[in-house]
Design a protein around this motif. Structure first.
Motif, PDB file in Angstrom:
ATOM      1  N   LEU A  65       0.920  -1.237   0.044  1.00  0.00           N
ATOM      2  CA  LEU A  65      -0.252   0.022   0.090  1.00  0.00           C
ATOM      3  C   LEU A  65       0.751   1.316   0.042  1.00  0.00           C
ATOM      4  O   LEU A  65       0.677   2.299  -0.631  1.00  0.00           O
ATOM      5  N   ARG A  66       2.046   1.290   1.032  1.00  0.00           N
ATOM      6  CA  ARG A  66       2.914   2.292   0.850  1.00  0.00           C
ATOM      7  C   ARG A  66       3.505   2.656  -0.679  1.00  0.00           C
ATOM      8  O   ARG A  66       3.652   3.703  -0.874  1.00  0.00           O
ATOM      9  N   GLU A  67       3.934   1.459  -1.300  1.00  0.00           N
ATOM     10  CA  GLU A  67       4.464   1.667  -2.482  1.00  0.00           C
ATOM     11  C   GLU A  67       3.403   2.197  -3.407  1.00  0.00           C
ATOM     12  O   GLU A  67       3.833   3.105  -4.406  1.00  0.00           O
ATOM     13  N   PHE A  68       2.253   1.801  -3.234  1.00  0.00           N
ATOM     14  CA  PHE A  68       1.268   2.334  -4.235  1.00  0.00           C
ATOM     15  C   PHE A  68       0.841   3.879  -4.119  1.00  0.00           C
ATOM     16  O   PHE A  68       1.000   4.442  -5.079  1.00  0.00           O
ATOM     17  N   VAL A  69       0.932   4.141  -2.841  1.00  0.00           N
ATOM     18  CA  VAL A  69       0.663   5.531  -2.387  1.00  0.00           C
ATOM     19  C   VAL A  69       2.142   6.528  -2.799  1.00  0.00           C
ATOM     20  O   VAL A  69       1.792   7.649  -3.486  1.00  0.00           O
ATOM     21  N   GLY A  70       3.246   5.940  -2.795  1.00  0.00           N
ATOM     22  CA  GLY A  70       4.567   6.433  -3.094  1.00  0.00           C
ATOM     23  C   GLY A  70       4.888   6.642  -4.524  1.00  0.00           C
ATOM     24  O   GLY A  70       5.430   7.714  -5.119  1.00  0.00           O
ATOM     25  N   ALA A  71       4.008   6.001  -5.289  1.00  0.00           N
ATOM     26  CA  ALA A  71       4.156   5.932  -6.772  1.00  0.00           C
ATOM     27  C   ALA A  71       3.171   7.087  -7.342  1.00  0.00           C
ATOM     28  O   ALA A  71       3.398   7.386  -8.617  1.00  0.00           O
ATOM     29  N   GLY A  72       2.392   7.648  -6.361  1.00  0.00           N
ATOM     30  CA  GLY A  72       1.773   8.985  -6.948  1.00  0.00           C
ATOM     31  C   GLY A  72       0.655   8.416  -7.581  1.00  0.00           C
ATOM     32  O   GLY A  72      -0.226   9.299  -8.200  1.00  0.00           O
ATOM     33  N   GLU A  98      -0.990   0.676  12.833  1.00  0.00           N
ATOM     34  CA  GLU A  98      -0.208   1.118  11.755  1.00  0.00           C
ATOM     35  C   GLU A  98      -0.636   2.111  10.688  1.00  0.00           C
ATOM     36  O   GLU A  98      -2.114   1.783  10.616  1.00  0.00           O
ATOM     37  N   LEU A  99      -0.348   2.932  10.177  1.00  0.00           N
ATOM     38  CA  LEU A  99      -0.823   3.628   9.296  1.00  0.00           C
ATOM     39  C   LEU A  99      -0.201   3.470   8.080  1.00  0.00           C
ATOM     40  O   LEU A  99       1.215   3.183   7.816  1.00  0.00           O
ATOM     41  N   VAL A 100      -0.868   3.859   6.776  1.00  0.00           N
ATOM     42  CA  VAL A 100      -0.151   3.794   5.585  1.00  0.00           C
ATOM     43  C   VAL A 100       0.630   5.000   5.045  1.00  0.00           C
ATOM     44  O   VAL A 100       1.780   5.037   4.754  1.00  0.00           O
ATOM     45  N   GLY A 101       0.128   6.224   5.587  1.00  0.00           N
ATOM     46  CA  GLY A 101       0.848   7.431   5.300  1.00  0.00           C
ATOM     47  C   GLY A 101       0.765   7.929   4.072  1.00  0.00           C
ATOM     48  O   GLY A 101       0.342   7.335   3.033  1.00  0.00           O
ATOM     49  N   GLY A 102       1.281   9.269   3.818  1.00  0.00           N
ATOM     50  CA  GLY A 102       1.309   9.838   2.443  1.00  0.00           C
ATOM     51  C   GLY A 102       0.617  10.988   2.468  1.00  0.00           C
ATOM     52  O   GLY A 102       1.061  11.774   1.491  1.00  0.00           O
ATOM     53  N   LEU A 103      -0.341  11.100   2.993  1.00  0.00           N
ATOM     54  CA  LEU A 103      -1.112  12.412   3.231  1.00  0.00           C
ATOM     55  C   LEU A 103      -0.841  13.117   4.584  1.00  0.00           C
ATOM     56  O   LEU A 103      -0.798  12.641   5.577  1.00  0.00           O
ATOM     57  N   ASP A 104      -0.200  14.318   4.030  1.00  0.00           N
ATOM     58  CA  ASP A 104       0.508  15.200   5.045  1.00  0.00           C
ATOM     59  C   ASP A 104      -0.586  15.660   5.854  1.00  0.00           C
ATOM     60  O   ASP A 104      -0.920  17.117   5.627  1.00  0.00           O
ATOM     61  N   CYS A 105      -1.045  15.012   6.677  1.00  0.00           N
ATOM     62  CA  CYS A 105      -2.166  15.760   7.930  1.00  0.00           C
ATOM     63  C   CYS A 105      -2.181  14.695   9.229  1.00  0.00           C
ATOM     64  O   CYS A 105      -1.539  13.703   9.211  1.00  0.00           O
ATOM     65  N   THR A 106      -2.631  15.400  10.229  1.00  0.00           N
ATOM     66  CA  THR A 106      -2.842  14.768  11.640  1.00  0.00           C
ATOM     67  C   THR A 106      -4.343  14.517  11.700  1.00  0.00           C
ATOM     68  O   THR A 106      -5.285  15.507  11.453  1.00  0.00           O
ATOM     69  N   VAL A 107      -4.826  13.531  11.630  1.00  0.00           N
ATOM     70  CA  VAL A 107      -6.313  12.830  12.039  1.00  0.00           C
ATOM     71  C   VAL A 107      -6.506  12.811  13.419  1.00  0.00           C
ATOM     72  O   VAL A 107      -5.679  12.230  14.156  1.00  0.00           O
TER      73      VAL A 107
END
Ligand SMILES: NC(=O)CC[C@H](N)C(=O)O
Length: 186
Positions: A65-72, A98-107
């Motif tokens: 999932l991180r790779e997918f998000v990181g690929a844009g 655990e989070l995937v991350g990639g969106l620069d925010c705090t929820v």
């Protein structure tokens, strides 16, 4: 034809699959890392993010999932899906998740309180009318909803749902508090 993946571990993935079918888009349910291959975009649905994270861990999905998000590639997260995509989450269960991350925010995971404090409200989304024509509002459904407390400078905000100022973000709001908030929006 573009193929949209829908993370199908838990939560409202069926509803997203039917919505894609209704608009004639091919959707693929994703439960294993290899199923992300060849997808053009991904939807991470609402549900319960702690449970979803446990299942994602069990299926070893986080690296893919991180790779997918990181690929844009475009990724849309609703509710629990948003929590998955956040770089930081507060109000997590003991031990965190655990989070995937990639969106620069705090929820904040359950900002508005328990299931009983769930509500609907009309959101103003000017960009809808600008880009799509038609109405500039969208019905927002907040089911034990998270809130975005902070965003990075690169994040574009399309709609905002103001909350009464000064309310501590960690305490569970009273029903009156949520009513006040809903009234402000209507
Ligand atoms: N509707 C939702 O997806 C709620 C998310 C929920 N608050 C969570 O922690 O996962």
């Amino acid at each position: 034809m573009a193929v949209v993946g829908v993370l199908a571990l838990q939560g409202s993935y069926n509803e997203h699959m039917s919505a894609l079918r209704r608009i004639g888009v091919k959707g693929v349910e994703v439960r294993k890392p290899e199923q992300l291959q060849g997808l053009d975009s991904l939807i991470i649905p609402g549900g319960e993010s702690t449970t979803m994270a446990k299942l994602a861990n069990y299926h070893n999905l986080f690296p893919a999932l991180r790779e997918f998000v990181g690929a844009g590639k475009p990724v849309w997260g609703t509710c629990a899906g948003l929590i998955f995509l956040a770089n930081k989450a507060v109000g997590q269960k003991l031990g965190g998740q655990e989070l995937v991350g990639g969106l620069d925010c705090t929820v904040h995971r359950n900002f508005f309180g328990s299931q009983l404090q769930s509500f609907e409200t009309e959101l103003s989304v000017p960009m809808l009318a600008d880009k799509e024509g038609g109405s500039n509002t969208c019905r927002g459904v907040f089911i034990r909803a998270p809130a975005i407390l902070e965003v990075g400078s690169d994040v574009e905000i399309l709609a905002e749902c103001p909350v009464p100022s000064g309310r501590p973000s960690i305490t569970i709001p009273s029903a009156e508090g949520v009513e006040y908030f809903a009234d402000k929006m209507l």
